[in-house]
Design an enzyme around this catalytic site. Sequence first.
Site, PDB file in Angstrom:
ATOM      1  N   LYS A   1       0.847  -1.195   0.000  1.00  0.00           N
ATOM      2  CA  LYS A   1       0.000   0.000   0.000  1.00  0.00           C
ATOM      3  C   LYS A   1       0.874   1.234   0.000  1.00  0.00           C
ATOM      4  O   LYS A   1       1.970   1.224   0.565  1.00  0.00           O
ATOM      5  CB  LYS A   1      -0.871   0.027   1.262  1.00  0.00           C
ATOM      6  CG  LYS A   1      -2.109   0.880   1.130  1.00  0.00           C
ATOM      7  CD  LYS A   1      -3.285   0.043   0.684  1.00  0.00           C
ATOM      8  CE  LYS A   1      -4.546   0.872   0.579  1.00  0.00           C
ATOM      9  NZ  LYS A   1      -5.739   0.042   0.408  1.00  0.00           N
ATOM     10  N   GLY A  27     -20.038   7.404   5.727  1.00  0.00           N
ATOM     11  CA  GLY A  27     -19.118   7.826   4.662  1.00  0.00           C
ATOM     12  C   GLY A  27     -19.758   7.639   3.296  1.00  0.00           C
ATOM     13  O   GLY A  27     -20.027   6.513   2.885  1.00  0.00           O
ATOM     14  N   VAL A  28     -20.035   8.732   2.614  1.00  0.00           N
ATOM     15  CA  VAL A  28     -20.689   8.638   1.300  1.00  0.00           C
ATOM     16  C   VAL A  28     -19.745   9.129   0.209  1.00  0.00           C
ATOM     17  O   VAL A  28     -20.093   9.938  -0.633  1.00  0.00           O
ATOM     18  CB  VAL A  28     -22.036   9.399   1.265  1.00  0.00           C
ATOM     19  CG1 VAL A  28     -23.085   8.616   2.014  1.00  0.00           C
ATOM     20  CG2 VAL A  28     -21.901  10.806   1.852  1.00  0.00           C
ATOM     21  N   VAL A  83     -17.211   5.012  -2.581  1.00  0.00           N
ATOM     22  CA  VAL A  83     -17.839   3.702  -2.428  1.00  0.00           C
ATOM     23  C   VAL A  83     -19.175   3.840  -1.682  1.00  0.00           C
ATOM     24  O   VAL A  83     -20.211   3.364  -2.140  1.00  0.00           O
ATOM     25  CB  VAL A  83     -16.916   2.715  -1.674  1.00  0.00           C
ATOM     26  CG1 VAL A  83     -17.621   1.391  -1.482  1.00  0.00           C
ATOM     27  CG2 VAL A  83     -15.611   2.520  -2.431  1.00  0.00           C
TER      28      VAL A  83
END
Length: 350
Positions: free
Chosen positions: A78, A180-181, A184
């Site tokens: 990552k 959380g919008v 995803v």
Amino acid sequence: MKKQIESWPGLGVLSRYDRATEAWILIALHDDTLGAPAGGTRLRIYPTPEDGLRDAMRLAEGMTHKWAALDFPFGGGKAVLALSRELSQPERESLLRRYGRTLGWLGRAFSTGEDLGTSPADMLVVAQHTDTVHGVDRERGVARDPGPFTARGVLAAIRATVQRRFGEPDLSKRSFLVQGVGRVGGPLAGLLAEAGARVIVSDVEEASLRDAARRFGCETVSPEAVYDTPCDVYVPCATGGTLSRETVPRLRCAAVAGSANNQLDRPEDGVLLHERGILYAPDYIANAGGALAFGSIHLGVTDETELKRRVDGIGDSLRELFEEAARAGEPPEVAAGRRVRRVLERGPAR
Ligand code: PHE
């Protein structure tokens, strides 16, 4: 940072301080048993570079689990672009360009895609300097967004979770709290609303929250109220570590299934969920859709129907896992960990 690297069981870390933007480029390579490490690029402000490195290391390990659970020929890695302050658009682009060149040094040893804080447009900038960015067509100069694939996979995971927990798959009888919008959580809230579910959304960014609520016609709650709001399924789609010794006792849901990486603050928090009878869909299984679709594209799969079929397979894979965990009387993430170890011990599939 020295202590962190010494005590990390991964392969190694490439770090570069970007003087012009006062940011750190941190690439953590965790495991290459199944193939060269691959994982997204996260970009955000961290209190210290050490916090950025800690995130990169945990996320890289999560990618090892994700690819192994899929039995896909990539290893875990990552990248984190750890900002110390807000950047102007030109500064951001210059950092991304230097990040692209840094990836170039690594050659085939690491490939990447979007993650929290990066966009397809960002990836296009990075891809000017390396051909190891997933989902980018360099000839045509277009980058795809993996978010909808991830959302599709989470929806499949949610269906499997609801079926297991409530004995029937019907989403229209259930309520979901999507935390959380973003790239995803946004599309996922839309899919859930389309399926007739009751959807409650939350976001730390007021504007995104209002926008999602209007677009999908859903209710909203403030970020502080997320853990105390009654719902059938809590759907974490923001940062990790939201399932902790502090939040799990407060949850008023029957199941958890979402896209955030590293949802469990500590392994013990999965046991806390299990003891409370809250069914947990292990994050790296539920959120694998983007990595799976983009990894497949990177390896040459072009047929959209085939990509969707693969992503939808996350539902079946989770059903099997729940079954195995129930038989053994253990939390699902323990069964998932066993699957990962099995694949890593066997090595790359031929
Ligand atoms: N950010 C994705 C994840 O956490 C990983 C990813 C890898 C996305 C490669 C796109 C391409 O699963």
